[in-house]
Design an enzyme around this catalytic site. Structure first.
Site, PDB file in Angstrom:
ATOM      1  N   CYS A  37      37.426  17.900  18.581  1.00  0.00           N
ATOM      2  CA  CYS A  37      36.698  17.375  19.737  1.00  0.00           C
ATOM      3  C   CYS A  37      35.488  16.595  19.238  1.00  0.00           C
ATOM      4  O   CYS A  37      34.469  17.184  18.868  1.00  0.00           O
ATOM      5  CB  CYS A  37      36.267  18.507  20.665  1.00  0.00           C
ATOM      6  SG  CYS A  37      35.380  17.889  22.117  1.00  0.00           S
TER       7      CYS A  37
ATOM      8  N   CYS B 161      32.183  17.129  21.156  1.00  0.00           N
ATOM      9  CA  CYS B 161      31.660  18.471  20.891  1.00  0.00           C
ATOM     10  C   CYS B 161      31.057  18.534  19.491  1.00  0.00           C
ATOM     11  O   CYS B 161      29.987  19.129  19.294  1.00  0.00           O
ATOM     12  CB  CYS B 161      32.762  19.517  21.041  1.00  0.00           C
ATOM     13  SG  CYS B 161      33.387  19.674  22.734  1.00  0.00           S
TER      14      CYS B 161
END
Length: 177
Positions: free
Chosen positions: A126, A129
């Site tokens: 991700c 993230c």
């Protein structure tokens, strides 16, 4: 007996680099910038993210001497990976409607929580993230060397989990033949 050495010995010959790396990255010398507790917390978070239950149990047993119960916490960022990958900003404007109270009150030092989240985000791929957690880790005073150490641990632990799962599958296939 469950030791780090027994895990390393369970790896096949073609995974020699992983054997060496696993022995290195889980030490203060091999993970500069991280405390022993952080090293084992990152390793356990990475093992959990690898989804190899047996390996995670074995690593958790080894990590237990370095961690308290609050550090044993599974993390998941699939929803945020979706937001990052979908390339449609309208989804980010919608409420997530998912309970994530642990983010606000993780029960461990916020810097450690962000470090674990960074490792799991690297495994889960991700990008948003990773960027967010890296910024938070750095704002909490950890240096780039510590960030790199955490991601090296995550990469090694994840690769070991995958190889062990493959070897286990091969052994099952041979037994069934």
């Amino acid at each position: 007996m469950n030791t780090l050495e027994s895990i390393r010995e369970a790896l096949p010959g073609y995974a020699r680099d992983l054997q060496l790396n696993l022995g290195s990255v889980l030490t203060p010398t091999g993970a500069p910038g991280l405390s022993e507790r952080q090293i084992w917390a990152v390793a356990l978070a990475a093992a959990s993210a690898s989804r190899n239950a047996e390996f995670t149990r074995r690593l958790q047993a080894l990590a237990a001497q370095h961690l308290d119960a609050a550090h044993v916490n599974a993390m998941n960022n699939v929803y945020y990976r979706f937001l990052h990958l979908v390339e449609d900003e309208e989804y980010a404007k919608l409420p997530a409607r998912l309970r994530m109270s642990i983010i606000g009150s993780p029960g461990i030092a916020k810097a450690d929580f962000e470090l674990l989240s960074l490792a799991v985000s690297a495994i889960n791929g991700c990008g948003s993230c990773i960027a967010s957690h890296e910024r938070q880790v750095r704002q909490h005073g950890l240096e780039r060397e510590a960030v790199q150490s955490a991601v090296r641990i995550a990469a090694t632990v994840h690769a070991v989990a995958r190889v062990l799962e493959s070897v286990s599958g091969e052994q099952l296939a041979k037994a069934a033949a």
